[in-house]
Motif scaffolding. Sequence first.
Motif, PDB file in Angstrom:
ATOM      1  N   ALA A 190       0.816  -1.218   0.000  1.00 49.97           N
ATOM      2  CA  ALA A 190       0.000   0.000   0.000  1.00 49.97           C
ATOM      3  C   ALA A 190       0.846   1.263   0.000  1.00 49.97           C
ATOM      4  O   ALA A 190       0.363   2.330  -0.399  1.00 49.97           O
ATOM      5  CB  ALA A 190      -0.928   0.005   1.212  1.00 49.97           C
ATOM      6  N   MET A 191       2.085   1.189   0.483  1.00 48.09           N
ATOM      7  CA  MET A 191       3.038   2.303   0.428  1.00 48.09           C
ATOM      8  C   MET A 191       4.354   1.755  -0.085  1.00 48.09           C
ATOM      9  O   MET A 191       4.875   0.771   0.431  1.00 48.09           O
ATOM     10  CB  MET A 191       3.222   2.948   1.809  1.00 48.09           C
ATOM     11  N   SER A 192       4.903   2.394  -1.115  1.00 48.18           N
ATOM     12  CA  SER A 192       6.098   1.891  -1.776  1.00 48.18           C
ATOM     13  C   SER A 192       7.328   1.927  -0.876  1.00 48.18           C
ATOM     14  O   SER A 192       7.426   2.778   0.022  1.00 48.18           O
ATOM     15  CB  SER A 192       6.379   2.729  -3.021  1.00 48.18           C
ATOM     16  N   PRO A 193       8.282   1.049  -1.085  1.00 45.36           N
ATOM     17  CA  PRO A 193       9.532   1.066  -0.316  1.00 45.36           C
ATOM     18  C   PRO A 193      10.270   2.396  -0.480  1.00 45.36           C
ATOM     19  O   PRO A 193      10.381   2.922  -1.585  1.00 45.36           O
ATOM     20  CB  PRO A 193      10.339  -0.078  -0.939  1.00 45.36           C
ATOM     21  N   HIS A 194      10.762   2.918   0.638  1.00 44.43           N
ATOM     22  CA  HIS A 194      11.495   4.181   0.602  1.00 44.43           C
ATOM     23  C   HIS A 194      12.233   4.390   1.917  1.00 44.43           C
ATOM     24  O   HIS A 194      12.032   3.660   2.882  1.00 44.43           O
ATOM     25  CB  HIS A 194      10.547   5.360   0.349  1.00 44.43           C
ATOM     26  N   ILE A 195      13.096   5.392   1.930  1.00 44.25           N
ATOM     27  CA  ILE A 195      13.766   5.878   3.139  1.00 44.25           C
ATOM     28  C   ILE A 195      13.278   7.294   3.381  1.00 44.25           C
ATOM     29  O   ILE A 195      13.230   8.114   2.456  1.00 44.25           O
ATOM     30  CB  ILE A 195      15.296   5.843   2.981  1.00 44.25           C
TER      31      ILE A 195
END
Length: 303
Positions: free
Chosen positions: A185-190
């Motif tokens: 539901a929320m893309s991989p990120h930092i």
Amino acid sequence: MMPHVQLPGHAAGWTSKDRAAVAAGIGDVCRRKGFFFVHNHGIPADLIRNAYVEMQRFYQLPLAEKRKYDATEQSQFLGYRGLGRERSRTHSGTEACEQYRIGNTTDELALPSSVDFYHAHFPKSLELFHHLTHLGDGILAACALDMGLAENFFTGYLDSPLHRLGLNYYGASHPSDVGSTVGYAMSPHIDLSLLTILDQDEPGLEVRDSDREWLEVPTVPGALFVFLADYVQRWSNGLHRAAPHRVSAVRRDRMSIQYKHRPDYGVVVRPLDTLTGPADPPTYAPLNTGPDYVTALRAILGR
């Protein structure tokens, strides 16, 4: 297994000895993993529950009412990000969630006519925001000590910090509503912050370990989840590890409270001289927390 750290009570009352003890407790975890649960943080449980009540009440409003608080560059990105408003960082679609931001602003940019307008629905959440600010300051001081710096090293970068509190709603129907074709539901990120402190009412958050395995973050009553972000990793030249994270495809409605600890507008974050040298050259480019951050938000929000 998720690391767990016992804190010496509310961070507003920590002594130098307390911060040193926290540094000893989180130092190895910050270097190897970049994420951990904190217990005995002293933030009232009722305040966290009331923040969820405010959030639920807001997201039940008609869409036309929620859109009155639209987050734009003119509001310094405070306010409401509707379903599908945020572009994915990793695929061609949009994120399957609704979001709201409250927090600090800067005089370096045009200010909305009244910041209070964006905070009106969230008095308890704003109170929680101030408690989390103390906790963020305490953990950041402990990180500085573990890097071999003075505990107040980062204080000079926090005169007018742009801390933010995100109030996020992941509806079970949101992926189909935005036509999502991915399994999260929320893309991989930092995060573009120093560190992030999170509470969730349902599991869904996943963090990527140093061996690149995705781990589900459970809900732990009374504990808050902390993960390091881009700015600490960049300042430490990778000594402290930022935690990539994402939100899985939720099976039922989920809410999360996500506090981001950020420095002043316009601070240039680059590897510290004391942590670089011939054997450890800088591995991260400088990043400006003013224009570079605004550019990143423009790309994500599209306007």
